[in-house]
Design a protein around this motif. Structure first.
Motif, mmCIF file in Angstrom:
data_model
loop_
_atom_site.group_PDB
_atom_site.id
_atom_site.type_symbol
_atom_site.label_atom_id
_atom_site.label_comp_id
_atom_site.label_asym_id
_atom_site.label_seq_id
_atom_site.Cartn_x
_atom_site.Cartn_y
_atom_site.Cartn_z
ATOM 1 N N SER A 1 -10.162 7.991 -9.024
ATOM 2 C CA SER A 1 -9.699 6.627 -9.306
ATOM 3 C C SER A 1 -8.590 6.214 -8.340
ATOM 4 N N LYS A 2 -7.690 7.137 -8.007
ATOM 5 C CA LYS A 2 -6.647 6.814 -7.038
ATOM 6 C C LYS A 2 -7.245 6.586 -5.647
ATOM 7 N N ARG A 3 -8.262 7.363 -5.323
ATOM 8 C CA ARG A 3 -8.934 7.175 -4.033
ATOM 9 C C ARG A 3 -9.621 5.818 -3.973
ATOM 10 N N ASP A 4 -10.261 5.425 -5.062
ATOM 11 C CA ASP A 4 -10.920 4.114 -5.090
ATOM 12 C C ASP A 4 -9.908 2.980 -4.971
ATOM 13 N N LEU A 5 -8.779 3.112 -5.654
ATOM 14 C CA LEU A 5 -7.744 2.076 -5.571
ATOM 15 C C LEU A 5 -7.181 1.982 -4.157
ATOM 16 N N ARG A 6 -6.992 3.110 -3.540
ATOM 17 C CA ARG A 6 -6.468 3.102 -2.172
ATOM 18 C C ARG A 6 -7.456 2.432 -1.220
ATOM 19 N N THR A 7 -8.734 2.681 -1.432
ATOM 20 C CA THR A 7 -9.750 2.047 -0.586
ATOM 21 C C THR A 7 -9.727 0.538 -0.739
ATOM 22 N N ILE A 8 -9.630 0.054 -1.976
ATOM 23 C CA ILE A 8 -9.573 -1.393 -2.213
ATOM 24 C C ILE A 8 -8.329 -1.994 -1.579
ATOM 25 N N GLN B 1 -8.867 -2.268 2.094
ATOM 26 C CA GLN B 1 -9.797 -3.330 2.457
ATOM 27 C C GLN B 1 -9.153 -4.707 2.361
ATOM 28 N N LEU B 2 -8.292 -4.865 1.394
ATOM 29 C CA LEU B 2 -7.624 -6.153 1.211
ATOM 30 C C LEU B 2 -6.315 -6.244 1.981
ATOM 31 N N ALA B 3 -5.989 -5.162 2.691
ATOM 32 C CA ALA B 3 -4.714 -5.115 3.398
ATOM 33 C C ALA B 3 -3.578 -5.435 2.451
ATOM 34 N N TYR B 4 -3.647 -4.903 1.258
ATOM 35 C CA TYR B 4 -2.661 -5.199 0.223
ATOM 36 C C TYR B 4 -1.328 -4.563 0.579
ATOM 37 N N GLY B 5 -0.256 -5.375 0.593
ATOM 38 C CA GLY B 5 1.081 -4.889 0.896
ATOM 39 C C GLY B 5 1.441 -4.949 2.357
ATOM 40 N N ALA B 6 0.465 -5.093 3.233
ATOM 41 C CA ALA B 6 0.787 -5.160 4.655
ATOM 42 C C ALA B 6 1.361 -6.520 5.030
ATOM 43 N N HIS B 7 0.803 -7.576 4.508
ATOM 44 C CA HIS B 7 1.309 -8.920 4.735
ATOM 45 C C HIS B 7 0.832 -9.788 3.593
ATOM 46 N N GLU B 8 1.421 -10.902 3.427
ATOM 47 C CA GLU B 8 1.078 -11.790 2.321
ATOM 48 C C GLU B 8 -0.271 -12.447 2.576
ATOM 49 N N ILE B 9 -1.162 -12.272 1.631
ATOM 50 C CA ILE B 9 -2.467 -12.913 1.698
ATOM 51 C C ILE B 9 -2.781 -13.482 0.331
ATOM 52 N N GLN B 10 -3.673 -14.393 0.298
ATOM 53 C CA GLN B 10 -4.092 -15.009 -0.957
ATOM 54 C C GLN B 10 -5.427 -14.408 -1.367
ATOM 55 N N LEU B 11 -5.464 -13.728 -2.491
ATOM 56 C CA LEU B 11 -6.698 -13.100 -2.975
ATOM 57 C C LEU B 11 -7.468 -14.068 -3.844
ATOM 58 N N SER C 1 -10.415 -14.830 -6.879
ATOM 59 C CA SER C 1 -10.493 -14.298 -8.240
ATOM 60 C C SER C 1 -11.256 -12.977 -8.303
ATOM 61 N N SER C 2 -12.345 -12.839 -7.542
ATOM 62 C CA SER C 2 -13.128 -11.602 -7.570
ATOM 63 C C SER C 2 -12.329 -10.431 -7.004
ATOM 64 N N GLN C 3 -11.567 -10.678 -5.945
ATOM 65 C CA GLN C 3 -10.741 -9.620 -5.375
ATOM 66 C C GLN C 3 -9.621 -9.209 -6.325
ATOM 67 N N GLN C 4 -9.004 -10.189 -6.954
ATOM 68 C CA GLN C 4 -7.965 -9.880 -7.926
ATOM 69 C C GLN C 4 -8.527 -9.090 -9.101
ATOM 70 N N ASP C 5 -9.729 -9.474 -9.540
ATOM 71 C CA ASP C 5 -10.352 -8.768 -10.656
ATOM 72 C C ASP C 5 -10.681 -7.323 -10.281
ATOM 73 N N GLY C 6 -11.224 -7.100 -9.090
ATOM 74 C CA GLY C 6 -11.528 -5.748 -8.646
ATOM 75 C C GLY C 6 -10.285 -4.889 -8.513
ATOM 76 N N ALA D 1 -9.392 -1.544 -10.856
ATOM 77 C CA ALA D 1 -9.093 -0.256 -10.232
ATOM 78 C C ALA D 1 -7.724 0.264 -10.657
ATOM 79 N N THR D 2 -6.743 -0.637 -10.770
ATOM 80 C CA THR D 2 -5.407 -0.222 -11.192
ATOM 81 C C THR D 2 -5.416 0.269 -12.630
ATOM 82 N N VAL D 3 -6.111 -0.450 -13.512
ATOM 83 C CA VAL D 3 -6.200 -0.047 -14.912
ATOM 84 C C VAL D 3 -6.913 1.298 -15.039
ATOM 85 N N ARG D 4 -7.934 1.493 -14.249
ATOM 86 C CA ARG D 4 -8.676 2.764 -14.311
ATOM 87 C C ARG D 4 -7.780 3.930 -13.890
ATOM 88 N N VAL D 5 -6.957 3.725 -12.893
ATOM 89 C CA VAL D 5 -6.022 4.780 -12.479
ATOM 90 C C VAL D 5 -5.070 5.125 -13.614
#
Length: 231
Positions: A46-53, A56-66, A68-73, A77-81
């Motif tokens: 689950s941690k590996r899957d969250l890291r992959t997501i 892919q979304l470049a989460y935390g690297a720079h501000e982006i707007q996600l 609804s589907s990306q936010q849901d995914g 993944a976070t809840v599963r971890v």
């Protein structure tokens, strides 16, 4: 057993009881290890899957707007971890408890061994092994009996349900018969004397017309039919 080994049976019995406890606790430890290993693997995945997501979304690297589907995914993944972490911690606690019980049972067994002596234990072990086999056979037969009792209980419940259904059908048929017998018969119109009386003139006239329709006699025929009808 007592006739064969005397008081040694009473002295050695606590040892074999403790040995059985140790065997049972050992099984629980093995199960706890297996469950903890599975939970740890799921947590790692689950941690590996969250890291992959996140990558892919470049989460935390720079501000982006996600969207609804990306936010849901990402949320799933976070809840599963978190859930896998909780399950892994719970399995780890169960494993630690089982391991502690195993160590305590093992220590108790060693104390009894030193008190009783290896010679007495070795001499009486075949008898206790035979007794243990009989207990296992008895337990298996008891499980079979319990299974048969459950089947009999199910069959009895089905039989009672069928009887209630038959009683309901019988009552319905009886009610329908009562309603049918209490219903008045449909009256048929009776023939009145006035309706039964026929005008002789009209009757004779009708007969004349019928006979005329089927008679081939001439106007001056002297047959009995023409004489009767007055033709």
């Amino acid at each position: 057993l007592r006739l064969q080994h005397g008081s040694a049976i009473e002295r050695v019995k606590p040892y074999f009881d403790a040995d059985q406890v140790l065997h049972n606790v050992s099984q629980r430890v093995q199960n706890a290890v297996h469950e903890f290993s599975a939970a740890s693997s799921q947590h790692t995945q689950s941690k590996r899957d969250l890291r992959t997501i996140e990558e892919q979304l470049a989460y935390g690297a720079h501000e982006i707007q996600l969207d609804s589907s990306q936010q849901d995914g990402l949320s799933r993944a976070t809840v599963r971890v978190l859930k896998c972490q909780q399950e892994r911690d719970r399995r780890e606690t169960d494993y630690a408890l089982a391991l502690r019980e195993y160590q305590e049972a093992q220590e108790k067994l060693e104390v009894l061994r030193s008190q009783i002596g290896d010679a007495t234990i070795k001499r009486t072990m075949p008898c206790f092994e035979q007794m243990q086999n009989r207990h296992e056979t008895l337990a298996a037969e008891q499980r079979v009996i319990e299974g048969l009792m459950d089947c009999a209980k199910t069959a009895k419940a089905s039989y009672n349900s069928t009887l209630r259904e038959l009683e309901r059908i019988n009552n319905a048929v009886h009610t329908a018969r009562q309603l049918h017998s209490s219903r008045p018969l449909q009256e048929t119109p009776e023939t009145t004397p006035e309706a039964a009386e026929v005008d002789p003139e009209v009757s004779i006239s009708d007969q004349k017309e019928k006979l005329r329709g089927i008679s081939a006699c001439g106007p001056n025929c002297a047959c009995s039919a023409c004489i009767t009808l007055g033709t």
